[in-house]
Write an enzyme that holds these catalytic residues in place. Structure first.
Site, PDB file in Angstrom:
ATOM      1  N   PRO A   1       4.443   1.480   1.089  1.00 49.53           N
ATOM      2  CA  PRO A   1       3.776   1.016  -0.953  1.00 49.53           C
ATOM      3  C   PRO A   1       3.423  -0.743  -0.416  1.00 49.53           C
ATOM      4  O   PRO A   1       4.433  -1.311  -0.699  1.00 49.53           O
ATOM      5  CB  PRO A   1       4.759   1.000  -1.921  1.00 49.53           C
ATOM      6  CG  PRO A   1       6.369   1.057  -1.268  1.00 49.53           C
ATOM      7  CD  PRO A   1       6.354   1.637   0.368  1.00 49.53           C
ATOM      8  N   ASN A   2       2.193  -0.557  -1.222  1.00 48.46           N
ATOM      9  CA  ASN A   2       1.070  -1.844  -1.597  1.00 48.46           C
ATOM     10  C   ASN A   2       0.750  -2.571  -0.183  1.00 48.46           C
ATOM     11  O   ASN A   2       0.674  -3.778  -0.376  1.00 48.46           O
ATOM     12  CB  ASN A   2       2.850  -3.036  -2.263  1.00 48.46           C
ATOM     13  CG  ASN A   2       2.962  -2.195  -3.577  1.00 48.46           C
ATOM     14  OD1 ASN A   2       1.652  -1.505  -4.458  1.00 48.46           O
ATOM     15  ND2 ASN A   2       4.234  -1.604  -3.647  1.00 48.46           N
TER      16      ASN A   2
ATOM     17  N   ARG B   1      -2.831  -9.549  -1.560  1.00 47.38           N
ATOM     18  CA  ARG B   1      -1.345  -9.315  -2.667  1.00 47.38           C
ATOM     19  C   ARG B   1      -0.288 -10.590  -2.206  1.00 47.38           C
ATOM     20  O   ARG B   1       0.011 -10.764  -1.108  1.00 47.38           O
ATOM     21  CB  ARG B   1      -0.699  -7.873  -1.919  1.00 47.38           C
ATOM     22  CG  ARG B   1       0.917  -7.860  -2.822  1.00 47.38           C
ATOM     23  CD  ARG B   1       1.457  -6.110  -2.341  1.00 47.38           C
ATOM     24  NE  ARG B   1       2.448  -6.531  -2.700  1.00 47.38           N
ATOM     25  CZ  ARG B   1       4.283  -6.345  -2.230  1.00 47.38           C
ATOM     26  NH1 ARG B   1       3.912  -6.368  -1.367  1.00 47.38           N
ATOM     27  NH2 ARG B   1       4.914  -6.504  -3.222  1.00 47.38           N
TER      28      ARG B   1
ATOM     29  N   TYR C   1       2.835 -12.857   2.210  1.00 52.57           N
ATOM     30  CA  TYR C   1       3.076 -11.993   3.312  1.00 52.57           C
ATOM     31  C   TYR C   1       1.572 -12.426   3.673  1.00 52.57           C
ATOM     32  O   TYR C   1       1.177 -11.780   4.503  1.00 52.57           O
ATOM     33  CB  TYR C   1       2.968 -11.060   2.373  1.00 52.57           C
ATOM     34  CG  TYR C   1       3.473  -9.526   1.555  1.00 52.57           C
ATOM     35  CD1 TYR C   1       4.484  -9.296   2.276  1.00 52.57           C
ATOM     36  CD2 TYR C   1       3.368 -10.145  -0.619  1.00 52.57           C
ATOM     37  CE1 TYR C   1       5.976  -9.050   1.151  1.00 52.57           C
ATOM     38  CE2 TYR C   1       4.757  -9.469  -0.693  1.00 52.57           C
ATOM     39  CZ  TYR C   1       5.507  -8.732  -0.324  1.00 52.57           C
ATOM     40  OH  TYR C   1       6.625  -8.615  -0.923  1.00 52.57           O
TER      41      TYR C   1
ATOM     42  N   ASN D   1       6.939  -0.716   8.402  1.00 49.57           N
ATOM     43  CA  ASN D   1       7.121  -1.495   7.456  1.00 49.57           C
ATOM     44  C   ASN D   1       7.272  -0.668   6.491  1.00 49.57           C
ATOM     45  O   ASN D   1       6.520  -0.351   5.919  1.00 49.57           O
ATOM     46  CB  ASN D   1       6.283  -2.697   7.453  1.00 49.57           C
ATOM     47  CG  ASN D   1       6.718  -3.671   6.820  1.00 49.57           C
ATOM     48  OD1 ASN D   1       6.896  -3.575   5.707  1.00 49.57           O
ATOM     49  ND2 ASN D   1       5.565  -4.746   6.315  1.00 49.57           N
TER      50      ASN D   1
ATOM     51  N   ALA E   1       9.004  -1.774   0.062  1.00 53.80           N
ATOM     52  CA  ALA E   1       9.960  -1.859  -1.200  1.00 53.80           C
ATOM     53  C   ALA E   1      11.360  -0.858  -0.480  1.00 53.80           C
ATOM     54  O   ALA E   1      12.741  -0.572  -0.816  1.00 53.80           O
ATOM     55  CB  ALA E   1       9.316  -1.601  -2.477  1.00 53.80           C
TER      56      ALA E   1
ATOM     57  N   HIS F   1      14.580  -1.014   0.977  1.00 52.83           N
ATOM     58  CA  HIS F   1      16.101  -1.487  -0.379  1.00 52.83           C
ATOM     59  C   HIS F   1      16.168  -0.391  -1.095  1.00 52.83           C
ATOM     60  O   HIS F   1      17.698  -0.891  -1.635  1.00 52.83           O
ATOM     61  CB  HIS F   1      15.801  -2.409  -1.227  1.00 52.83           C
ATOM     62  CG  HIS F   1      14.982  -3.764   0.218  1.00 52.83           C
ATOM     63  ND1 HIS F   1      15.054  -4.568   0.880  1.00 52.83           N
ATOM     64  CD2 HIS F   1      13.594  -3.988   0.312  1.00 52.83           C
ATOM     65  CE1 HIS F   1      14.423  -5.221   1.229  1.00 52.83           C
ATOM     66  NE2 HIS F   1      13.392  -5.532   0.930  1.00 52.83           N
TER      67      HIS F   1
ATOM     68  N   ASP G   1      17.996   8.666   6.480  1.00 55.17           N
ATOM     69  CA  ASP G   1      18.519  10.115   7.294  1.00 55.17           C
ATOM     70  C   ASP G   1      17.577  10.663   8.211  1.00 55.17           C
ATOM     71  O   ASP G   1      17.690  11.283   8.848  1.00 55.17           O
ATOM     72  CB  ASP G   1      18.583  10.856   6.461  1.00 55.17           C
ATOM     73  CG  ASP G   1      19.779  10.116   4.560  1.00 55.17           C
ATOM     74  OD1 ASP G   1      21.197   9.699   5.211  1.00 55.17           O
ATOM     75  OD2 ASP G   1      19.333  11.022   3.803  1.00 55.17           O
TER      76      ASP G   1
ATOM     77  N   GLU H   1      12.358  -1.569  12.592  1.00 55.22           N
ATOM     78  CA  GLU H   1      12.006  -2.177  11.081  1.00 55.22           C
ATOM     79  C   GLU H   1      10.916  -3.950  12.160  1.00 55.22           C
ATOM     80  O   GLU H   1      11.927  -3.996  12.327  1.00 55.22           O
ATOM     81  CB  GLU H   1      13.123  -2.630  10.353  1.00 55.22           C
ATOM     82  CG  GLU H   1      12.942  -2.840   9.575  1.00 55.22           C
ATOM     83  CD  GLU H   1      14.498  -3.421   9.146  1.00 55.22           C
ATOM     84  OE1 GLU H   1      14.928  -3.436   7.465  1.00 55.22           O
ATOM     85  OE2 GLU H   1      16.038  -3.935   9.788  1.00 55.22           O
TER      86      GLU H   1
ATOM     87  N   HIS I   1       8.905  -6.514   8.708  1.00 56.33           N
ATOM     88  CA  HIS I   1       8.704  -7.370   7.573  1.00 56.33           C
ATOM     89  C   HIS I   1       8.005  -8.880   8.045  1.00 56.33           C
ATOM     90  O   HIS I   1       8.315  -9.312   8.860  1.00 56.33           O
ATOM     91  CB  HIS I   1       9.847  -7.924   7.242  1.00 56.33           C
ATOM     92  CG  HIS I   1      11.178  -6.391   6.062  1.00 56.33           C
ATOM     93  ND1 HIS I   1      10.579  -5.335   5.397  1.00 56.33           N
ATOM     94  CD2 HIS I   1      11.810  -6.129   7.304  1.00 56.33           C
ATOM     95  CE1 HIS I   1      11.579  -4.797   5.428  1.00 56.33           C
ATOM     96  NE2 HIS I   1      11.873  -5.024   6.001  1.00 56.33           N
ATOM     97  N   LEU I   2       6.826  -8.737   6.950  1.00 58.21           N
ATOM     98  CA  LEU I   2       6.026  -9.695   7.247  1.00 58.21           C
ATOM     99  C   LEU I   2       7.154 -11.022   7.286  1.00 58.21           C
ATOM    100  O   LEU I   2       6.719 -12.360   7.295  1.00 58.21           O
ATOM    101  CB  LEU I   2       5.048  -9.901   6.297  1.00 58.21           C
ATOM    102  CG  LEU I   2       3.970  -8.432   6.634  1.00 58.21           C
ATOM    103  CD1 LEU I   2       3.747  -8.273   5.382  1.00 58.21           C
ATOM    104  CD2 LEU I   2       2.978  -9.375   8.081  1.00 58.21           C
ATOM    105  N   SER I   3       7.494 -10.619   5.682  1.00 56.21           N
ATOM    106  CA  SER I   3       8.835 -11.801   5.317  1.00 56.21           C
ATOM    107  C   SER I   3      10.066 -12.316   6.240  1.00 56.21           C
ATOM    108  O   SER I   3      10.209 -11.269   6.836  1.00 56.21           O
ATOM    109  CB  SER I   3       8.203 -12.522   3.478  1.00 56.21           C
ATOM    110  OG  SER I   3       9.118 -10.591   3.522  1.00 56.21           O
TER     111      SER I   3
ATOM    112  N   ARG J   1      15.349 -13.967   0.447  1.00 56.87           N
ATOM    113  CA  ARG J   1      14.297 -13.839  -1.585  1.00 56.87           C
ATOM    114  C   ARG J   1      15.630 -13.300  -2.031  1.00 56.87           C
ATOM    115  O   ARG J   1      16.504 -13.020  -2.033  1.00 56.87           O
ATOM    116  CB  ARG J   1      13.297 -12.861  -0.762  1.00 56.87           C
ATOM    117  CG  ARG J   1      12.243 -13.381   0.316  1.00 56.87           C
ATOM    118  CD  ARG J   1      10.879 -12.377   0.345  1.00 56.87           C
ATOM    119  NE  ARG J   1       9.958 -11.671  -0.494  1.00 56.87           N
ATOM    120  CZ  ARG J   1       9.582 -10.862  -0.595  1.00 56.87           C
ATOM    121  NH1 ARG J   1       8.860 -10.229   0.174  1.00 56.87           N
ATOM    122  NH2 ARG J   1       8.501 -10.609  -2.107  1.00 56.87           N
TER     123      ARG J   1
ATOM    124  N   ARG K   1      16.255  -7.711  -1.808  1.00 59.96           N
ATOM    125  CA  ARG K   1      15.914  -7.221  -0.786  1.00 59.96           C
ATOM    126  C   ARG K   1      16.894  -7.838   0.303  1.00 59.96           C
ATOM    127  O   ARG K   1      16.794  -7.357   2.420  1.00 59.96           O
ATOM    128  CB  ARG K   1      15.247  -8.267  -0.719  1.00 59.96           C
ATOM    129  CG  ARG K   1      13.559  -7.824  -1.715  1.00 59.96           C
ATOM    130  CD  ARG K   1      12.564  -8.875  -0.866  1.00 59.96           C
ATOM    131  NE  ARG K   1      11.451  -8.521  -2.068  1.00 59.96           N
ATOM    132  CZ  ARG K   1      10.740  -7.929  -2.733  1.00 59.96           C
ATOM    133  NH1 ARG K   1      10.499  -6.941  -1.635  1.00 59.96           N
ATOM    134  NH2 ARG K   1       9.707  -7.857  -4.181  1.00 59.96           N
TER     135      ARG K   1
END
Length: 148
Positions: free
Chosen positions: A11-12, A19, A24, A76, A79, A82, A89, A100, A102-104, A109, A113
């Site tokens: 999402p997002n 954003r 990001y 990625n 949200a 978390h 599963d 996995e 992540h940009l950040s 943070r 998170r």
């Protein structure tokens, strides 16, 4: 088995570039796709890049990656990282390696998170490198492919 790496975005992430660029970066998802296509060609890997704002779609795509014999999945989950036991599963239910992304760096943070359900099942995590996190994760996928 194919030479395809699924790159699944949650999402997002469709709003990358506009954003919270201070967190990001200014690269868009299309920019990242271009970087991955370039690196994928060098590694002999095809990229299947997707984005959704819906948790169940990510689960479906994880299952599809397994069914299609993908080399790996770069995930990625944004949200959902978390919050989603469903993604945990789904990752545990497939044999396809999940990396996995992540940009950040979530560990620097907000406290909420710091827990990663995706990370509990992912083979590796790449984070904190901005858009280059994806490229580094693709290198991990190539290494895993060559190790089999």
């Amino acid at each position: 088995m194919t030479n395809t790496v699924y790159v699944l975005n949650g999402p997002n992430l469709n709003l990358l570039g506009t954003r919270e660029p201070d967190i990001y970066g200014s690269d868009t998802l299309d920019d990242i796709a271009g970087m991955l296509e370039d690196r994928g060609r060098e590694l002999g890997l095809e990229i299947d890049m997707r984005q959704t704002n819906h948790e169940g779609m990510l689960v479906d795509w994880l299952h599809e990656a397994q069914a299609e014999g993908a080399v790996a999945v770069l995930l990625n989950a944004a949200a959902y990282t978390h919050t989603s036991i469903a993604l945990l599963d789904a990752i545990r239910a497939i044999r396809t390696p999940v990396i996995e992304v992540h940009l950040s760096d979530p560990s620097t943070r907000e406290d909420f998170r710091h827990v990663s359900y995706v990370g509990m099942a992912a083979q590796e995590t790449v984070q904190g490198l901005g858009a280059q996190s994806y490229v580094a994760a693709l290198d991990v996928a190539a290494r895993l492919q060559n190790a089999t």
